[in-house]
Structures are given as C-alpha cells and as structure tokens.
Design an enzyme around this catalytic site. Structure first.
Site, PDB file in Angstrom:
ATOM      1  N   ASN A   1       0.773  -1.246   0.000  1.00 15.51           N
ATOM      2  CA  ASN A   1       0.000   0.000   0.000  1.00 15.51           C
ATOM      3  C   ASN A   1       0.805   1.297   0.000  1.00 15.51           C
ATOM      4  OD1 ASN A   1       0.731  -0.592   2.655  1.00 15.51           O
ATOM      5  ND2 ASN A   1      -1.109   0.303   3.513  1.00 15.51           N
TER       6      ASN A   1
ATOM      7  N   GLU B   1       5.024  -4.563  11.841  1.00 16.28           N
ATOM      8  CA  GLU B   1       4.095  -3.432  11.717  1.00 16.28           C
ATOM      9  C   GLU B   1       2.898  -4.004  10.980  1.00 16.28           C
ATOM     10  OE1 GLU B   1       4.651  -0.426  12.892  1.00 16.28           O
ATOM     11  OE2 GLU B   1       6.761  -0.676  13.432  1.00 16.28           O
TER      12      GLU B   1
ATOM     13  N   CYS C   1      -2.803   1.395   6.903  1.00 17.94           N
ATOM     14  CA  CYS C   1      -2.902   0.717   8.191  1.00 17.94           C
ATOM     15  C   CYS C   1      -3.444   1.644   9.266  1.00 17.94           C
ATOM     16  CB  CYS C   1      -1.532   0.198   8.590  1.00 17.94           C
ATOM     17  SG  CYS C   1      -0.282   1.500   8.523  1.00 17.94           S
TER      18      CYS C   1
ATOM     19  N   GLU D   1       8.598   2.048  14.050  1.00 19.07           N
ATOM     20  CA  GLU D   1       9.317   2.663  12.944  1.00 19.07           C
ATOM     21  C   GLU D   1       9.387   4.154  13.225  1.00 19.07           C
ATOM     22  OE1 GLU D   1       7.703   1.246   9.159  1.00 19.07           O
ATOM     23  OE2 GLU D   1       9.201  -0.332   9.344  1.00 19.07           O
TER      24      GLU D   1
HETATM   25  P1  NAD Z   1       0.677  -8.984   3.386  1.00 17.58           P
HETATM   26  O1  NAD Z   1       0.716  -9.433   4.785  1.00 17.58           O
HETATM   27  O2  NAD Z   1      -0.097  -9.764   2.405  1.00 17.58           O
HETATM   28  O3  NAD Z   1       2.178  -8.906   2.799  1.00 17.58           O
HETATM   29  C1  NAD Z   1       3.200  -8.183   3.449  1.00 17.58           C
HETATM   30  C2  NAD Z   1       4.562  -8.686   2.955  1.00 17.58           C
HETATM   31  O4  NAD Z   1       4.752 -10.021   3.396  1.00 17.58           O
HETATM   32  C3  NAD Z   1       4.662  -8.741   1.432  1.00 17.58           C
HETATM   33  O5  NAD Z   1       5.985  -8.462   1.048  1.00 17.58           O
HETATM   34  C4  NAD Z   1       4.304 -10.171   1.118  1.00 17.58           C
HETATM   35  O6  NAD Z   1       4.818 -10.597  -0.119  1.00 17.58           O
HETATM   36  C5  NAD Z   1       4.959 -10.897   2.282  1.00 17.58           C
HETATM   37  N1  NAD Z   1       4.348 -12.180   2.603  1.00 17.58           N
HETATM   38  C6  NAD Z   1       3.146 -12.654   2.241  1.00 17.58           C
HETATM   39  N2  NAD Z   1       2.945 -13.887   2.771  1.00 17.58           N
HETATM   40  C7  NAD Z   1       4.046 -14.183   3.482  1.00 17.58           C
HETATM   41  C8  NAD Z   1       4.449 -15.297   4.278  1.00 17.58           C
HETATM   42  N3  NAD Z   1       3.662 -16.366   4.427  1.00 17.58           N
HETATM   43  N4  NAD Z   1       5.658 -15.256   4.885  1.00 17.58           N
HETATM   44  C9  NAD Z   1       6.459 -14.177   4.759  1.00 17.58           C
HETATM   45  N5  NAD Z   1       6.133 -13.087   4.018  1.00 17.58           N
HETATM   46  C10 NAD Z   1       4.946 -13.099   3.385  1.00 17.58           C
HETATM   47  O7  NAD Z   1       0.206  -7.453   3.433  1.00 17.58           O
HETATM   48  P2  NAD Z   1      -0.278  -6.518   2.246  1.00 17.58           P
HETATM   49  O8  NAD Z   1      -1.608  -6.990   1.779  1.00 17.58           O
HETATM   50  O9  NAD Z   1       0.807  -6.321   1.254  1.00 17.58           O
HETATM   51  O10 NAD Z   1      -0.434  -5.123   3.011  1.00 17.58           O
HETATM   52  C11 NAD Z   1      -1.594  -4.751   3.677  1.00 17.58           C
HETATM   53  C12 NAD Z   1      -1.500  -5.039   5.146  1.00 17.58           C
HETATM   54  O11 NAD Z   1      -0.347  -4.405   5.693  1.00 17.58           O
HETATM   55  C13 NAD Z   1      -2.673  -4.477   5.915  1.00 17.58           C
HETATM   56  O12 NAD Z   1      -3.047  -5.403   6.905  1.00 17.58           O
HETATM   57  C14 NAD Z   1      -2.105  -3.232   6.549  1.00 17.58           C
HETATM   58  O13 NAD Z   1      -2.751  -2.790   7.710  1.00 17.58           O
HETATM   59  C15 NAD Z   1      -0.717  -3.647   6.833  1.00 17.58           C
HETATM   60  N6  NAD Z   1       0.140  -2.477   6.973  1.00 17.58           N
HETATM   61  C16 NAD Z   1       0.612  -2.157   8.211  1.00 17.58           C
HETATM   62  C17 NAD Z   1       1.373  -1.010   8.374  1.00 17.58           C
HETATM   63  C18 NAD Z   1       1.906  -0.606   9.728  1.00 17.58           C
HETATM   64  O14 NAD Z   1       2.776   0.260   9.784  1.00 17.58           O
HETATM   65  N7  NAD Z   1       1.427  -1.190  10.814  1.00 17.58           N
HETATM   66  C19 NAD Z   1       1.657  -0.209   7.274  1.00 17.58           C
HETATM   67  C20 NAD Z   1       1.149  -0.574   6.028  1.00 17.58           C
HETATM   68  C21 NAD Z   1       0.395  -1.726   5.877  1.00 17.58           C
END
Ligand code: NAD
Length: 489
Positions: free
Chosen positions: A158, A256, A290, A465
């Site tokens: 995102n 995060e 997020c 962060e």
């Molecule tokens: P996601 O969890 O699908 O993926 C995050 C990262 O992890 C990606 O690089 C993905 O390729 C990798 N990944 C996916 N499956 C994995 C696994 N089994 N093992 C290791 N790595 C894996 O998240 P997304 O859909 O890309 O992003 C949206 C989510 O991120 C939302 O839940 C959002 O709230 C969260 N987010 C949190 C913050 C924060 O600062 N807290 C900031 C931005 C987004």
C-alpha cells in the site's frame, strides 16, 4: 529488458549486479487503474533468495558497511535522499501507476516522505553511541550498539516507497545489510530505489532486492539461518505466521501489522475540523492504509448532524484516474482487494447496516474503483466494524459517555492508531492515555514524521518505525567490561 513505459528494467539486484531470476521467469505488473500490464519483473525463486542472503552476509562480514564510521554511512544515505528528490517525478509516476495512487499524493507525500526518512536517519547514523556504566566492579564497563547483521525486509503493497524507506533507512544507518522483498503487486518503486542506492555509492551486497512470490520467498528468508532479523510490514495474518516461524528460531522480528482505528468525535468538537479529519482518515489511499480511521464513534447529540454532513461531503471527493492531478480517490490495488471490500459491505447490509453513501463500484476504464461508503446502524460485533476492511468504508456508531467511547475504541484486536476530536484539552489528555494504540491524534489525522515513533500494540504488531526507536530496533547491545584491578603490592 527495459520496460519502456516506466524505464524500469524489472531485474533483481543482488551483490551490486542487475540480473534475471535464475529460472529466467518473469511476471506481469498490472495497473489498478486499467487492469492492464505496465511492466514485467523477474520472478525470483529460493535459489535467488539464497544468493541475495549470501551477498548480504558477505557484505556484513567484510565489515565494508558496518565498520565504516557512522558519518560515512550518513553521507551515502544523504546522497540517497538527494537522488530521491532528483528523481522525484519518475518515482511519483511509477508509484502512482503501480499502486493506483493519485499522482497528487505521490508527488506531495510518498516521494518527499521517502526522502525525509533517509535524511533523518542519515543524521541519526552519526549518533549511535554506547554509554559508560557506573558499577562497583573493579572494572571499566561500557556498552556498544552494534548492527544485527543481515536484515530481511518484507514490505506491503500500500505504501511501497515510504514503507521500504522507513525500514531501509534505519537498518542501513545502523550498519546492517539487507535483503528486500517488496509486495508482489507493487514492486516498481523498489527497483528504482535499488538504482538510487547503486548511484549513491552504497557498497555492493549491502542492499539486495528480490521480487517474486511473497509467501515462498518471505518464509524462506524468515527461516534462513544467515538472516539475523526480520522486519515485516503487512497483515496481521502474515505477521502471526512470520512471528511463529521466527520464534521457533529465536530470531528477532519487527512487525508493523494491520489496524482498525477508532475516530472518536465528542459533541464539543470543532465540526469543520472533524469533518476534514474524518474524510481524510477513511478515504486517503482509498482506505488502504494501516492507520486509517474506519470506525467513527460519535457522541449521540452530534450523530445525525455529522452523518448528514459526511454523507453529503464524500460524494464531492473527486474519484478518478490516478494520473489526473485533481483525483483524491484512486482505484483499489487489485481485483482481489475490490472483491474483498464489496464482500464486507454486502455482509454489513445483511447484518442490518444501512448504507448512507456509496456502497458500490465506480465504473471507469475497467479499473478497480469503489465509491467512498458510509454505513450506520451496525452492531459492534459486525465484521465491518471488527475487521480491517482496507477500503474506503466508514462505519458509524453512537456513544453516550467518555467511558463508553474508550471501551468501544478498544474493543477490536487491533491497536495501531486512534483519533479524538474535542476542544476540551483535559478530555483529550485523559482519553489519549486510555486508548490501546501506538499513536493517538487529536484534532487531526495521519500527522506523521520520521522523528515520531510509529507502531502498534495488540495484533497491530511489535516494534516501532521512525524516531530513534527505529534505529535502536536494528541494533543490539554489547557490554564490554575491562578489569581494572589495583596492582598487587
Ligand atoms: P501482506 O501481509 O499480504 O504482505 C506483506 C509482505 O509479506 C509482502 O511483502 C508479502 O509478499 C509478504 N508475505 C506474504 N505472505 C508471506 C508469508 N507467508 N511469509 C512471509 N512473508 C509473506 O500485506 P499486504 O496486503 O501487502 O499489506 C496490507 C497489510 O499491511 C494491511 O493489513 C495493513 O494494515 C498492513 N500495513 C501495516 C502497516 C503498519 O505500519 N502497521 C503499514 C502498512 C500496511
């Protein structure tokens, strides 16, 4: 092969060399605004991940980066920041096309924030100090702050550029080396960032980029014995999985994760200020952030007035092509995400929710657009209230007392952000102290800065962060105790 449209080669960057995946496989990158291909990228396998970790380990072992004076690391990070600014338009265009973000925001927020992260941590790179400890020992005791070694950085779809920068800048400032795996859907700005690292003179192997399947590469990196720390920004589901795997290996993880912030509006709020903040909090980045504020809690006397103003106002927020400088709401990132948001709204209707604005797709160019949506009348247990929808959807619930507002705000498993709208300063302090959240905004939203720590409690993750906290999170403390006995008589 260069993709002419964005000038992006789509290759992996390992050990300072641009290269195809060992398998030779490439996959398409799709623009959310048109559902059409805009680039293609090398699709790495675990063999590529292995080479990337080996290069990162080599670069950390040789001390080419960790052993440089902080001031020298600082100079390179400053150069990175300068090059981000020089290539701002290119980065803004790529991020907008790749994620579907309105170009206005990628120019105004994503690119400058990334540059600021590197500027800020360039300064902090010069401040990593230990301290002398006062003990009764016949010894001189002091601490050193050392980098952890190889960091695996897993970043979400995102805010690819900002969230890559907010990990890479402190991790590099602290002297670590990195293997970065961006999200499958939005890898393009990471490729530009790798070019920038190269041009800034970052030594070979210090930063390595692999693009490919998230679960396959991510899990492989988490379990790789030469990866010392995992820094993940992503969903709570993936965070749990990664934390469990890393826990087995006693490997530190900075997470995060998801959020579902409450935005509490007291009847004494300045309504104009509140309306701006509420809309920003749920439509910015098409709700895919997020720290979005999708749960609106309103003190009952203000409820009908506020819902009336909001449902009129959201219809005027420009929704359209990301490339149009007037667009405020672009498409969702993918068809999967669009269907997910639709499913939440349909379920909310079935659970008694009344949609007073939006509640449907917005047809344009075959892209993944969804209208900003406001739902009233849902019970607190409804999925659309409890879960992270990650779309431009606001649920509204009334409350009667401060205690009830706090209880409702804290009633989900998430704890990333929260907001309060009030003109009563004593109440602002009281309520802020009681909210389960890593950051609380009063009379504003998304007020962030590289100096202000950001992170969650509960299922929103562990770690911070931004700020000195982020830098320290990528270090470990070593104590050195030197015996200083008096000479024997
Ligand atoms: P996601 O969890 O699908 O993926 C995050 C990262 O992890 C990606 O690089 C993905 O390729 C990798 N990944 C996916 N499956 C994995 C696994 N089994 N093992 C290791 N790595 C894996 O998240 P997304 O859909 O890309 O992003 C949206 C989510 O991120 C939302 O839940 C959002 O709230 C969260 N987010 C949190 C913050 C924060 O600062 N807290 C900031 C931005 C987004």
């Amino acid at each position: 092969m260069t993709t002419p449209m964005l000038g992006i080669n789509g290759q992996l960057y390992i050990g300072g060399e641009w290269q195809e995946a060992a398998s030779g496989e490439r996959r398409k990158v799709i623009a959310p605004a048109t559902a059409k291909r805009i680039a293609d990228i090398a699709w790495a396998t675990t063999a590529d991940a292995d080479r990337a970790v080996a290069q990162a380990k080599e670069a950390s072992r040789n001390g080419s980066w960790a052993d440089r004076p902080g001031r020298e690391r600082s100079r390179i990070l400053l150069k990175v920041s300068q090059l981000i600014r020089e290539r701002a338009e290119e980065l803004a265009q790529a991020e907008s096309a790749d994620v579907g973000k309105p170009i206005f925001f990628t120019r105004m927020i994503d690119v400058p924030t990334a540059a600021e992260q590197f500027e800020y941590f360039a300064a902090l790179a010069q401040t990593l100090d230990g301290s002398v400890r006062n003990t009764p020992l016949e010894a001189f005791a002091f601490t050193r702050r050392e980098p952890v070694g190889v960091v695996a950085a897993l970043t979400p779809f995102n805010f690819p550029l900002i969230l890559s920068s907010s990990k890479l800048a402190p991790a590099l400032a602290a002297g670590n080396t990195i293997v970065h795996k961006p999200a499958e859907d939005t890898p393009l700005s990471a490729i530009l960032l790798a070019q920038i690292f190269e041009d800034a003179g970052l030594p070979k192997g210090v930063y390595n980029l692999i693009t490919g399947a998230g679960a396959e590469l991510g899990e492989y990196l988490v379990q790789h014995p030469d990866v010392s720390l995992v820094a993940l920004t992503g969903s709570t589901a993936v965070g749990k999985k990664v934390s469990a795997m890393a826990g087995e290996l006693l490997k530190p993880v900075v997470t995060e994760l998801g959020g579902n912030a409450a935005h509490i509006v007291f009847a004494d709020a300045d309504v104009n200020v509140a309306v701006g903040a509420i809309i920003n909090a749920f439509v910015f980045n098409t709700g895919q952030f997020c720290m979005a504020g999708p749960r609106l809690l309103v003190e009952r006397p203000l409820l009908d007035t506020l819902v009336g103003i909001l449902s009129g106002a959201v219809g005027n927020v420009p929704i359209g092509r990301p490339s149009d400088p007037n667009t405020v709401i672009g498409p969702l990132v993918s068809e999967k995400q669009l269907r997910r948001v639709e499913a939440f709204v349909e379920k909310a209707r079935a659970q008694g929710g009344r949609v007073v604005a939006g509640g449907e797709r917005h047809d344009l160019d075959g892209g993944y657009y969804y209208k900003p949506t406001i739902i009233v009348g849902l019970p607190n247990e409804a999925e659309a209230v409890q879960e992270e929808v990650f779309g431009p959807v606001l649920t509204v619930q009334p409350f009667d007392t401060e205690e009830e507002a706090i209880a409702l705000a804290n009633s989900t498993r998430y704890g990333l952000a929260a907001g309060i709208q009030t003109t009563n300063i004593a109440r602002a302090h009281r309520v802020a102290a009681k909210l389960d959240a890593g950051i609380v905004w009063v009379n504003g939203w998304s007020l962030l800065d590289p100096a202000v720590p950001f992170g969650g409690v509960k299922s929103s993750g562990a770690g911070r962060e931004s700020g000195p906290e982020a830098l320290l999170g990528y270090t470990r403390t070593k104590s050195v105790v030197i015996a200083t006995p008096a000479p024997r008589a």
